[in-house]
Design an enzyme around this catalytic site. Structure first.
Site, PDB file in Angstrom:
ATOM      1  N   PHE A 211       0.866  -1.180   0.041  1.00  0.00           N
ATOM      2  CA  PHE A 211       0.061   0.079   0.041  1.00  0.00           C
ATOM      3  C   PHE A 211       0.944   1.109  -0.012  1.00  0.00           C
ATOM      4  O   PHE A 211       1.921   1.359   1.053  1.00  0.00           O
ATOM      5  CB  PHE A 211      -0.772   0.008   1.319  1.00  0.00           C
ATOM      6  CG  PHE A 211      -2.080   0.973   1.072  1.00  0.00           C
ATOM      7  CD1 PHE A 211      -2.949   0.960   0.024  1.00  0.00           C
ATOM      8  CD2 PHE A 211      -2.080   2.230   2.127  1.00  0.00           C
ATOM      9  CE1 PHE A 211      -4.028   2.086   0.169  1.00  0.00           C
ATOM     10  CE2 PHE A 211      -2.901   2.968   1.884  1.00  0.00           C
ATOM     11  CZ  PHE A 211      -4.007   3.160   0.732  1.00  0.00           C
TER      12      PHE A 211
ATOM     13  N   ASP B 296       2.567  -5.777   7.409  1.00  0.00           N
ATOM     14  CA  ASP B 296       1.496  -5.106   7.544  1.00  0.00           C
ATOM     15  C   ASP B 296       0.146  -5.982   7.283  1.00  0.00           C
ATOM     16  O   ASP B 296       0.094  -6.589   6.199  1.00  0.00           O
ATOM     17  CB  ASP B 296       1.359  -3.952   6.312  1.00  0.00           C
ATOM     18  CG  ASP B 296       0.021  -3.048   6.428  1.00  0.00           C
ATOM     19  OD1 ASP B 296      -0.893  -3.475   7.094  1.00  0.00           O
ATOM     20  OD2 ASP B 296       0.162  -1.854   5.824  1.00  0.00           O
TER      21      ASP B 296
ATOM     22  N   TYR C  51     -10.751  -1.219  10.545  1.00  0.00           N
ATOM     23  CA  TYR C  51     -11.839  -0.688  10.059  1.00  0.00           C
ATOM     24  C   TYR C  51     -12.285  -1.337   8.926  1.00  0.00           C
ATOM     25  O   TYR C  51     -13.251  -1.145   8.200  1.00  0.00           O
ATOM     26  CB  TYR C  51     -11.674   0.950   9.629  1.00  0.00           C
ATOM     27  CG  TYR C  51     -10.554   1.392   9.083  1.00  0.00           C
ATOM     28  CD1 TYR C  51     -10.250   1.011   7.716  1.00  0.00           C
ATOM     29  CD2 TYR C  51      -9.308   2.126   9.826  1.00  0.00           C
ATOM     30  CE1 TYR C  51      -9.218   1.622   7.128  1.00  0.00           C
ATOM     31  CE2 TYR C  51      -8.136   2.522   9.084  1.00  0.00           C
ATOM     32  CZ  TYR C  51      -8.172   2.231   7.788  1.00  0.00           C
ATOM     33  OH  TYR C  51      -6.984   2.343   6.952  1.00  0.00           O
ATOM     34  N   LYS C  52     -11.268  -2.364   8.455  1.00  0.00           N
ATOM     35  CA  LYS C  52     -11.599  -3.227   7.440  1.00  0.00           C
ATOM     36  C   LYS C  52     -12.517  -4.422   7.813  1.00  0.00           C
ATOM     37  O   LYS C  52     -13.460  -4.477   8.165  1.00  0.00           O
ATOM     38  CB  LYS C  52     -10.410  -3.520   6.450  1.00  0.00           C
ATOM     39  CG  LYS C  52      -9.683  -2.346   5.830  1.00  0.00           C
ATOM     40  CD  LYS C  52      -8.485  -2.832   5.213  1.00  0.00           C
ATOM     41  CE  LYS C  52      -7.734  -1.533   4.580  1.00  0.00           C
ATOM     42  NZ  LYS C  52      -8.501  -0.555   3.600  1.00  0.00           N
TER      43      LYS C  52
ATOM     44  N   ARG D 188     -12.685  -3.954  -7.553  1.00  0.00           N
ATOM     45  CA  ARG D 188     -12.246  -4.793  -6.392  1.00  0.00           C
ATOM     46  C   ARG D 188     -13.398  -4.968  -5.636  1.00  0.00           C
ATOM     47  O   ARG D 188     -14.428  -4.256  -5.246  1.00  0.00           O
ATOM     48  CB  ARG D 188     -11.283  -3.764  -5.793  1.00  0.00           C
ATOM     49  CG  ARG D 188     -10.794  -4.454  -4.493  1.00  0.00           C
ATOM     50  CD  ARG D 188      -9.632  -3.704  -3.948  1.00  0.00           C
ATOM     51  NE  ARG D 188     -10.227  -2.777  -2.767  1.00  0.00           N
ATOM     52  CZ  ARG D 188      -9.683  -2.165  -1.850  1.00  0.00           C
ATOM     53  NH1 ARG D 188      -8.453  -2.550  -1.523  1.00  0.00           N
ATOM     54  NH2 ARG D 188     -10.141  -1.555  -0.973  1.00  0.00           N
TER      55      ARG D 188
END
Lengths: 395, 395
Positions: B113, B182, B207-208, B354
């Site tokens: 990311f 990560d 938060y995912k 996605r």
């Protein structure tokens, strides 16, 4: 004229409590609870990921920052919210130091909040700078040609002593250095004027006098003259010029936006946003006048009625923030006894009874009650019980 | 056997929405809304500053960390919550680098990311290290004797490709380097096993797939063998051995506590804590099996029914996280059209559609509906309307 009856009615103040610890954690604005509940249902639950656009979450740190700007003498577009105060201290000091790369000294004072010193020490070790800590009275004379950054908390967390922001900034500038001001005990407490003082960087938290809730987001301000030059070490994607282009290389966003780091805390920011509603219509001159009225009355009342305590704050209100400290050899136990009676201030090691006065919801009735209870406890010695000497995990 | 009907019922899923974007922002667990409302009234409003002790706010980052630990193959007392993922990446990489001071290379890959790369680049510039970025397939061969830290995101945010954590870690260790993983797209999505892989540091967001809410706090894990040696650059007071002694000098707390920085975000952490309740009784093996079932069904469905798209994820489920990407030259507009029909995935530049599959609340009915709507849009060309080409501020 600011209507402090209106502002007081905006808070939930528990029955029987005289709250003089808003300099640690402000009370809950009633609107915060309702706004957060609405945000969670109408925005998170219903909008899901679309909330970043439809509910304005992405812009929130800047929009809320503009509301804080008015309370610290900054202009619109100059403040952004996020992270914690420690992180923002790191951002500001690292960016200021990078603007004076040939100088290695970061100067602060022993009255600063320790966390600021820890953060600066960690930064200095990493980048080969030097943190120098002097007594608060010695700051001005310690400013010299090797100084890169003067990092000062305007109002001392224990004594309430207020540094001369304009004077020290001018002195630092004469020496070619930059200033970072920590407004933790200033924002919402005194009439801060960053642009008027010609400061360079400022940071602060919002859970004290701004009443944003426990762990509310911090703020950071950069003077417009540095906004396009400042290069913080913490390069997060929200501070990128184009976060959603997903470039592999970092390009800082324009202006204060580059001080953003990661994904902003939307729920917490919503509570803070609601808390800032209370500040609409509050004039900083009125705030300051009322703060001085309250602290003067408290000092006079305690000195006239309470044996065994010594003033630990400047007597001159011009040199004082919106809090008052008194020393007592058994300050911890005395404070526990006060809290048991519903008068909530706090203890700061080693021997300080600390009382914060927040004009938005404290009045002369709070001053009178605090003086009465403290006087009684100190006169009859009823603070000296085993249960008041037992220390809690967090004090 | 994990009861996924129970877990699905724990969320608010809006009427008419098929939500396949939980890899960006998880939906709201019903308990989160109620718990936050209760926390605000019973803890903040009523307890005020006393909440730090009486409501356990101070311990919350460790207590919640223990709940996350179970989901990533870590032990109790090894994980602490706070800040954002970007900050935690900085903490972990700086601490890992400090354990290999004689080496200057931080290695990552172009599938990471971008924010992780930005953070590492800012850190490298500050401390005189070098960030080296190679293609994902070239990581193993780029590990050499100059390597200090291998910083890898386990699951690629665009393709869902899953790196071999145990294999790359072993290779890095053979070369004398340390690893930082990560887990942004892993925690709650796949069967992470940090101790089993013998990793050194790990970080992630909540938060995912963990459904903590927009901007929920991040987590950091340190392998116990490093916990007393790791020295992060960000030295905050909550990571001090005695935060409330207010010493002027920094002494790191024991173990993972030193990775804490500033005052923790209590409101946000409370939402996350409630979201973690849903994970009680969920076995990671069941989670992984159901995730594979969903992604396999989606790939098969799309490839059989949807013209003009190309799989952008590994076909072998063993090499894939819990998401699937398809490429389409007009992916942005196609995704907007899908969203308008209530099928919410997201677009990732330049041309990726996605779709995230969260076993806790997604089922085969979601897969079927997403395939149906996508097939119809692509067949009748109804995605090609002006309103779907207009870009929003945040995508």
């Amino acid at each position: 004229m600011t209507d402090f009856n209106r502002t007081r009615a905006a808070f939930h103040l528990p029955e029987g409590v005289t709250y003089l610890d808003g300099n640690s954690l402000g009370p809950m604005p009633l609107a915060a609870r309702d706004r957060v509940a609405r945000m969670m249902q109408d925005e998170w639950a219903e909008e899901l990921i679309r909330g970043w656009n439809s509910a304005g979450w992405y812009e929130q740190p800047r929009r809320v920052g503009d509301r804080v700007a008015r309370l610290i003498g900054a202009g619109p577009g100059q403040v952004v919210m996020g992270d914690t105060l420690s992180i923002k201290v790191f951002q500001a000091v690292s960016a200021a130091r990078a603007l004076r790369p040939e100088r290695r000294v970061i100067l602060s004072d022993s009255g600063n909040f320790p966390s600021d010193l820890y953060v600066a020490e960690g930064l200095a070790r990493a980048v080969g700078a030097e943190l120098r800590v002097v007594e608060p009275e010695a700051v001005a004379d310690a400013i010299g040609p090797d100084l890169a950054v003067l990092m000062i908390t305007e109002v001392d967390y224990r004594t309430g002593r207020r540094h001369d922001m304009a004077g020290l900034t001018a002195r630092a500038h004469e020496a070619g250095a930059l200033t970072v001001w920590d407004l933790a005990h200033s924002a919402g407490a005194v009439d801060v004027d960053l642009l008027g003082a010609d400061a360079d960087f400022a940071v602060g938290c919002t859970y004290k006098y701004l009443n944003g809730g426990p762990g509310a987001p911090a703020f950071i301000w950069t003077h417009p003259r540095h906004a396009e030059a400042a290069e913080p070490i913490l390069q997060g994607w929200m501070g990128h010029a184009a976060p959603f282009a997903f470039d592999l290389g970092y390009r800082p966003a324009s202006g204060i936006e580059r001080m953003r780091v990661g994904t902003p805390p939307v729920i917490a920011m919503t509570a803070l946003d609601a808390a800032l509603d209370v500040w609409e219509g509050v004039a900083l001159a009125d705030l300051r006048a009322r703060s001085i009225e309250l602290t003067e009355a408290f000092i006079a009342g305690v000195e006239a009625n309470c044996p065994g305590v010594t003033l630990n704050s400047p007597r001159d209100p011009a040199l004082r923030g919106s809090q008052v400290g008194f020393r007592h050899p058994q300050a911890y136990a005395v404070m526990q006894a006060l809290i048991a009676e519903g008068v909530i201030g706090d203890f700061r090691a080693p021997d300080v009874l600390r009382f914060g006065f927040a004009p938005l919801y404290n009045g002369l009735d709070d001053v009178a009650r605090a003086v009465d209870v403290l006087a009684r406890l100190l006169r009859d010695g009823s603070w000296d019980k085993p249960e008041f000497h037992r220390k809690a995990a967090v004090t």
